[in-house]
Design an enzyme around this catalytic site. Structure first.
Site, PDB file in Angstrom:
ATOM      1  N   SER A  73     -16.073  -4.997  83.842  1.00 55.10           N
ATOM      2  CA  SER A  73     -15.329  -6.224  84.135  1.00 55.10           C
ATOM      3  C   SER A  73     -16.301  -7.335  84.449  1.00 55.10           C
ATOM      4  O   SER A  73     -17.435  -7.097  84.877  1.00 55.10           O
ATOM      5  CB  SER A  73     -14.366  -6.013  85.311  1.00 55.10           C
ATOM      6  OG  SER A  73     -15.085  -5.682  86.478  1.00 55.10           O
ATOM      7  N   CYS A 120     -19.610 -18.389  34.853  1.00 59.92           N
ATOM      8  CA  CYS A 120     -19.560 -19.836  34.631  1.00 59.92           C
ATOM      9  C   CYS A 120     -19.278 -20.198  33.170  1.00 59.92           C
ATOM     10  O   CYS A 120     -18.525 -21.129  32.888  1.00 59.92           O
ATOM     11  CB  CYS A 120     -20.860 -20.488  35.090  1.00 59.92           C
ATOM     12  SG  CYS A 120     -22.348 -19.578  34.604  1.00 59.92           S
ATOM     13  N   GLY A 159     -12.624 -11.548  82.872  1.00 55.57           N
ATOM     14  CA  GLY A 159     -11.915 -10.563  82.078  1.00 55.57           C
ATOM     15  C   GLY A 159     -12.367  -9.147  82.364  1.00 55.57           C
ATOM     16  O   GLY A 159     -13.412  -8.910  82.974  1.00 55.57           O
ATOM     17  N   CYS A 161     -26.047 -22.801  31.471  1.00 55.39           N
ATOM     18  CA  CYS A 161     -25.078 -23.807  31.033  1.00 55.39           C
ATOM     19  C   CYS A 161     -25.149 -25.088  31.862  1.00 55.39           C
ATOM     20  O   CYS A 161     -24.338 -25.985  31.678  1.00 55.39           O
ATOM     21  CB  CYS A 161     -23.666 -23.224  31.094  1.00 55.39           C
ATOM     22  SG  CYS A 161     -23.229 -22.516  32.698  1.00 55.39           S
ATOM     23  N   ASP A 215     -25.463 -18.051  78.745  1.00 56.43           N
ATOM     24  CA  ASP A 215     -25.384 -16.914  79.677  1.00 56.43           C
ATOM     25  C   ASP A 215     -26.119 -15.713  79.091  1.00 56.43           C
ATOM     26  O   ASP A 215     -25.660 -14.575  79.211  1.00 56.43           O
ATOM     27  CB  ASP A 215     -23.911 -16.564  79.956  1.00 56.43           C
ATOM     28  CG  ASP A 215     -23.744 -15.698  81.205  1.00 56.43           C
ATOM     29  OD1 ASP A 215     -24.704 -15.602  81.998  1.00 56.43           O
ATOM     30  OD2 ASP A 215     -22.667 -15.122  81.380  1.00 56.43           O
ATOM     31  N   GLN A 266     -16.347 -11.961  85.380  1.00 51.45           N
ATOM     32  CA  GLN A 266     -15.719 -12.971  86.225  1.00 51.45           C
ATOM     33  C   GLN A 266     -14.298 -13.288  85.758  1.00 51.45           C
ATOM     34  O   GLN A 266     -13.404 -13.489  86.570  1.00 51.45           O
ATOM     35  CB  GLN A 266     -16.565 -14.243  86.217  1.00 51.45           C
ATOM     36  CG  GLN A 266     -16.026 -15.338  87.132  1.00 51.45           C
ATOM     37  CD  GLN A 266     -16.901 -16.582  87.100  1.00 51.45           C
ATOM     38  OE1 GLN A 266     -17.889 -16.651  86.384  1.00 51.45           O
ATOM     39  NE2 GLN A 266     -16.536 -17.574  87.903  1.00 51.45           N
TER      40      GLN A 266
END
Length: 618
Positions: free
Chosen positions: A372, A131, A376, A142, A482, A374
């Site tokens: 697997s 800074c 994917g 500062c 879920d 629902q």
């Protein structure tokens, strides 16, 4: 008298490098703030926490956020500093709300100390302060140090007779639609629902505003709206002179689920939301179709706006922003603003975090199927010499837009107890999400294969891991919807992480009302979800109670041999799952708290995390 615990949680600390040869590293630690000390411990699955450091509160001279544009190499991106004795401890929080909570608590406990008058707002890096470029680590700061936390300062309320005067004269009042963290020096931060003074609105991108402290800066104009104003032209979703018929033609032509626009109603002074959906309706309406909802006003002064009962807003932009994230009585949520030329936007907000890393198909090698669901299928994969899990969309089961929505949700979430998303591959069909690989698979299977071999400490550690991830979701205004052992994964070192964000929703008011067509897991759902499809962080808490039951039953299925209808009947009669044989009474009491009938009577995840952590210390 024992010290009282004020705050605890998992944060990341930077090594203090008290010696020149000390390495620079970042380590996850469990911090506990009590009325005497700030302590941090290392926690390992199945083992008692190991104390790694302790700072007496009486030695602390400064607690403040670190404001920097230096790249932060650890997962948590919100640093703050604790200056004590002659040392600086840099701590990193997962989000700004978490950081402010810790700063406020620490400042409150140390406000009577011998504090510094000035502090360094940036890091000490490479032998100098970023800074002010001073090269002595203990050099005077500062910037003036204020021992009172900024977030706790609120302006006095205005009386009806008075008007606030500003140096720029009488300007219009605007309201922040959502939080905004500036990336530029000349921009101002915004806090949702706070009021600001509009100074200049000439630009089409950023407007100049003034906050209640007199600070002036720029903000994106789509993050604010005029108080009680009706100037919508700058919003992509507003189509001033659009007729009902033309709106239907345009929305049907685009054919995007949740495509919508706001237009002037045929009744002067009123507005209509038109939205496209393919979702089946309760009265067998034709499919696909366009639904029209008139924006209604209450009779109160000033009026509030609503599309569905109980969801009232001071302005129409606030109403639209809310329903972009939550259907709340509509046939579908408002996903894609449609413009008169047919262009649409998939983005609800303009946050850079909404963007993912695009993974090239040639970089990705696919292997055997891991499981697997629902929507994917998940396969093992390899990406950049790294083992990964690849989730691919099942064609015909979920739209590409919904699949990308899951990616957007997951990219917003970053925590050590959540399964990490590396990127998205959209240049192949089907599109896929690329996640970190969890070697020991889902928690439910892991529990079943190790029946009789898991100690009580290991089981408690699993519950702690899941609770920590859920506490982060809760603090970030996300609900999972879920949560179950099957949707938690176990890493190579037996760490449990929350996964499967396909149903996760961002919420503004900790409540989400699902459409009537949604399916949800009955045996993990509380009464208000089963009866009214109303989700909240407290419905996630109920599900977490079932997850704890699964852990202490070593992966057994809840309500075995009972149908969903029988489960609903038993819950309505006040019955609950029985105490697992392996669960200590203290853990079962926490389960019962999670299963209180009224959501408001259930604990938060933050409280549960504290309770579980205290049990692990016994």
């Amino acid at each position: 008298m024992f010290p009282r615990v004020i705050l605890n949680g998992t944060l990341i600390k930077k090594s203090q490098q008290k010696k020149k040869i000390s390495p620079c590293n970042y380590k996850e630690r469990f911090f506990v703030l009590d009325t005497q000390d700030l302590k941090y411990s290392e926690r390992r699955l199945g083992k008692k926490p190991t104390l790694k450091g302790s700072i007496q509160l009486s030695t602390i001279k400064c607690v403040e956020a670190v404001i920097t544009d230096v790249p932060i190499p650890c997962n948590y991106k919100y640093p703050f500093q604790v200056f004590y004795d002659n040392y600086y401890l840099y701590i990193f929080a997962p989000d700004n709300d978490c950081r402010q909570t810790w700063i406020k608590a620490l400042k409150e406990e140390t406000k009577q100390n011998n504090l510094v008058t000035k502090f360094h707002p940036n890091f000490w890096i490479n032998g100098k302060w970023e800074c002010c470029q001073q090269k002595q680590k203990l050099a005077t700061g500062c910037r003036v140090y204020d021992p009172v936390d900024f977030a706790s300062k609120k302006p006095l309320p205005q009386t009806p007779e008075s008007k606030m005067e500003f140096p720029y004269g009488g300007h219009q009042t605007v309201i922040a639609l959502q939080d905004y963290t500036p990336q530029e020096d000349d921009h101002l931060p915004l806090q949702k629902h706070h009021e600001y003074v509009l100074i200049n609105s000439c630009s089409s991108d950023c407007w100049t505003i003034q906050d209640d402290k007199g600070n002036v800066g720029l903000v994106p104009c789509t993050y604010i709206t005029e108080k009680y104003g009706k100037n919508f032209e700058r919003f992509m979703w507003y189509n001033k002179n659009m007729t009902r018929g033309k709106a239907e033609d345009l929305l049907m032509k685009e054919g995007k689920e949740g495509g919508f626009m706001v237009r002037d109603s045929s009744q002067a002074g009123f507005y209509t939301v038109s939205v496209f959906t393919r979702a089946p309706g309760p009265n067998m309406e034709k499919n696909p179709r366009v639904k029209h909802y008139q924006i209604r006003q209450t009779e109160t002064k000033p009026a509030s706006f609503y599309l569905a009962d109980k969801y009232l807003f001071n302005t129409i932009p606030e109403l639209i922003l809310y329903h972009q994230h939550n259907a709340a009585g509509l046939i579908t949520r408002l996903r894609h603003p449609i413009t008169p030329n047919g262009a649409y936007s998939q983005e609800v907000s303009h946050s850079p975090q909404d963007q993912w890393e695009e993974i090239k198909p040639e970089e990705l090698t696919l292997g055997q199927e891991l499981g697997s669901g629902q929507f994917g299928v998940v396969v093992e994969g390899k990406w950049r010499e790294k083992k990964v899990a690849v989730k691919m969309m099942k064609e015909g089961f979920i739209s590409e837009e919904d699949f990308k929505d899951e990616a957007k949700v997951t990219m917003k979430l970053f925590h050590c107890k959540l399964v990490q998303l590396y990127g998205v591959c959209t240049q192949r069909s089907p599109i896929c999400l690329v996640f970190e690989f969890m070697h020991n698979g889902c928690l439910s299977d892991y529990l079943k294969t190790r029946r009789g071999r898991l100690s009580p400490n290991v089981m408690l550690g699993m519950c702690l891991d899941v609770c920590e991830g859920m506490a982060y979701l809760e603090s970030s205004n996300f609900i999972h919807r879920d949560l179950a052992a099957r949707n938690c994964l176990v890493s190579k070192n037996n760490e449990v992480k929350v996964s499967d964000f396909g149903m996760t929703r961002f919420v503004f008011d900790d409540q989400y009302t699902s459409s009537q067509c949604s399916k949800f897991p009955v045996k993990w759902s509380p009464p208000e979800v089963l009866r009214y499809s109303k989700f909240s962080s407290k419905s996630d808490v109920w599900s977490f109670g079932v997850v704890m039951w699964e852990v202490y039953n070593e992966g057994r299925f809840p309500y075995e041999n009972r149908t969903n209808a029988e489960v609903m009947d038993s819950l309505n009669a006040g019955q609950r799952l029985l105490m697992p044989r392996l669960a200590p009474k203290s853990v079962h009491l926490l389960m019962e708290e999670c299963w209180e009938e009224k959501p408001e009577d259930r604990p938060t995840f933050a409280v549960l995390l504290h309770e579980l952590a205290s049990l692990s210390d016994l």
